[in-house]
Design a protein around this motif. Structure first.
Motif, PDB file in Angstrom:
ATOM      1  N   ARG A 142      -3.409   4.890   9.091  1.00  0.00           N
ATOM      2  CA  ARG A 142      -4.737   5.071   8.510  1.00  0.00           C
ATOM      3  C   ARG A 142      -5.826   4.877   9.564  1.00  0.00           C
TER       4      ARG A 142
ATOM      5  N   TYR B 217     -16.370  -2.534   5.983  1.00  0.00           N
ATOM      6  CA  TYR B 217     -15.428  -3.216   5.094  1.00  0.00           C
ATOM      7  C   TYR B 217     -15.425  -4.733   5.333  1.00  0.00           C
TER       8      TYR B 217
ATOM      9  N   LEU C  37     -15.093   2.334  -4.237  1.00  0.00           N
ATOM     10  CA  LEU C  37     -15.805   1.472  -3.297  1.00  0.00           C
ATOM     11  C   LEU C  37     -17.276   1.317  -3.683  1.00  0.00           C
TER      12      LEU C  37
ATOM     13  N   GLU D 286     -16.758   6.841   3.065  1.00  0.00           N
ATOM     14  CA  GLU D 286     -15.789   7.557   2.241  1.00  0.00           C
ATOM     15  C   GLU D 286     -14.440   6.856   2.341  1.00  0.00           C
ATOM     16  N   SER D 287     -13.795   6.661   1.207  1.00  0.00           N
ATOM     17  CA  SER D 287     -12.519   5.931   1.174  1.00  0.00           C
ATOM     18  C   SER D 287     -11.349   6.838   1.538  1.00  0.00           C
ATOM     19  N   PRO D 288     -10.268   6.263   2.090  1.00  0.00           N
ATOM     20  CA  PRO D 288      -9.021   7.020   2.250  1.00  0.00           C
ATOM     21  C   PRO D 288      -8.344   7.207   0.896  1.00  0.00           C
TER      22      PRO D 288
ATOM     23  N   PRO E  51      -6.258   6.619  -2.338  1.00  0.00           N
ATOM     24  CA  PRO E  51      -6.089   5.332  -3.015  1.00  0.00           C
ATOM     25  C   PRO E  51      -4.641   4.839  -2.989  1.00  0.00           C
TER      26      PRO E  51
ATOM     27  N   GLY F  15      -7.018   1.335  -5.690  1.00  0.00           N
ATOM     28  CA  GLY F  15      -8.297   1.477  -5.017  1.00  0.00           C
ATOM     29  C   GLY F  15      -8.152   1.738  -3.535  1.00  0.00           C
ATOM     30  N   ASP F  16      -9.119   1.271  -2.785  1.00  0.00           N
ATOM     31  CA  ASP F  16      -9.249   1.546  -1.360  1.00  0.00           C
ATOM     32  C   ASP F  16      -8.414   0.546  -0.548  1.00  0.00           C
TER      33      ASP F  16
ATOM     34  N   PRO G 214      -9.643   4.967  -9.240  1.00  0.00           N
ATOM     35  CA  PRO G 214      -9.844   5.131  -7.803  1.00  0.00           C
ATOM     36  C   PRO G 214     -11.055   5.978  -7.426  1.00  0.00           C
TER      37      PRO G 214
ATOM     38  N   PHE H  36     -10.325  -1.728   1.949  1.00  0.00           N
ATOM     39  CA  PHE H  36     -11.001  -2.849   1.299  1.00  0.00           C
ATOM     40  C   PHE H  36     -10.035  -4.020   1.160  1.00  0.00           C
TER      41      PHE H  36
ATOM     42  N   HIS I  73       0.814  -1.214   0.000  1.00  0.00           N
ATOM     43  CA  HIS I  73       0.000   0.000   0.000  1.00  0.00           C
ATOM     44  C   HIS I  73       0.853   1.272   0.000  1.00  0.00           C
TER      45      HIS I  73
END
Length: 358
Positions: A298, A306, A174, A209-211, A213, A247-248, A170, A251, A155
């Motif tokens: 994070r 998730y 999600l 809401e995603s962090p 990417p 992506g996330d 991205p 996830f 990541h």
């Protein structure tokens, strides 16, 4: 989905899963240098329930061939050209990703595109340790830490710098995933499962809401890692990059933890996901999340969603395989029980959603 721990051994090719070896050998000799005069030898890696993976050997040279499963496959799934192209870029910045040697886009060779990559030797841990290894609590805890650290490193890859920005979308990732996996379930549906309506509605209504990417593996789990036979807390390679995208990252973490069974989990969950992780010393999912949060900095406050989604995604993956088995598109007897596994996973995810917390 399991099998004993082995140093990624192979078996004779299963009935109905062989290919035209003369054509493959001709392709290899036309596209790779310094292959010896010996004939091509082929064996198969027995694990896995999706893409088919083979050992190909000519004299002292050995590599791995990956191809899609037999029969019809979902649109855009099992894209060997995409996977190999991604690996050629990712390998440079994340060396645990194996290096591809050659891509065959011509479906006339074996009936589908395929690619050939380097082979790395290591131990795959499924539902047992190698007989010569004593699974001490210290070892199990060390393996747990290695799993989290490896995911954090992935990541942290600068995907734009590595030229991987073309391998994902991205924005809105999600929400698309939720809608996409719900759609996949309905397209491969076979049996009536009462909880599915509540679960899919809950997922669609609670997307967080995603962090920022990152590069995500999308199927990161213990038995997709090759471990060093001399020290199982060291990673030799990470395998199965078919679904990798931008992506996330949460996830990705949740998908990994959906395979991580704990000692106190219900027996029916342990039966669905045979793995060594219930043994003493392995971290709990909560401990894995805490370590990931500390190493990655994070916020994991939305992990309840998730994890619920991850169990649903796993159910859909098994459902797609079960659908192919029920239609006779694959004859692998391992898949006959997948219908009941899907039912249990759907029920588990629905209970998690209803509970409102992990």
């Amino acid at each position: 989905m399991g099998g004993k721990a082995e140093a990624n051994r192979t078996i004779p090719v299963r009935e109905g899963e062989d290919f035209d070896r003369e054509k493959v050998e001709r392709f290899l000799r036309e596209n790779l240098r310094d292959l010896g005069p010996e004939p091509l030898e082929v064996s198969q890696f027995p694990a896995g329930a999706s893409n088919l993976t083979y050992s190909v050997r000519i004299g002292d040279w050995e590599a791995v061939l990956r191809r899609p499963p037999l029969g019809p496959v979902p649109p855009k799934a099992h894209d060997m050209v995409r996977e190999a192209t991604l690996l050629s870029k990712l390998h440079r910045v994340f060396p645990l990703a194996p290096k591809p040697f050659v891509i065959c886009r011509d479906s006339s060779v074996i009936g589908a595109p395929f690619y050939v990559m380097e082979r790395r030797e290591g131990v795959v841990l499924d539902d047992a340790f190698p007989p010569e290894v004593e699974p001490t609590e210290e070892l199990c805890r060390g393996i747990s830490r290695t799993v989290v650290e490896t995911l954090v490193k992935l990541h942290a890859v600068d995907w734009r710098e590595a030229g991987l920005d073309g391998f994902g979308r991205p924005d809105g990732f999600l929400k698309r995933q939720v809608g996409g996996w719900i759609d996949r379930y309905h397209r491969s549906r076979t049996d009536e499962i009462p909880e599915i309506q509540f679960l899919t509605r809950w997922l669609a209504d609670h997307v967080p809401e995603s962090p920022a990417p990152t590069m995500i593996h999308n199927d990161f789990k213990l038995n997709n890692m090759l471990l060093d036979p001399e020290d199982l807390t060291k990673v030799v390679a990470v395998l199965d990059w078919e679904m990798t995208t931008v992506g996330d990252p949460l996830f990705d973490l949740a998908v990994s933890l959906s395979y991580w069974v704990e000692r106190d989990d219900p027996e029916e969950m342990k039966d669905i996901l045979p793995t060594v992780t219930p043994l003493p010393g392995f971290m709990t999912r909560a401990e894995m999340m805490e370590l990931y949060a500390r190493l990655s900095d994070r916020d994991l406050s939305s992990m309840h969603f998730y994890m619920t989604f991850a169990y649903f995604k796993l159910a859909v993956i098994l459902q797609q395989i079960y659908f192919r088995w029920k239609r006779g598109q694959t004859r692998d007897r391992r898949f006959a029980s997948f219908g009941e596994r899907v039912r249990r996973l759907i029920r588990h995810a629905a209970e998690l959603a209803e509970r409102g917390r992990l």
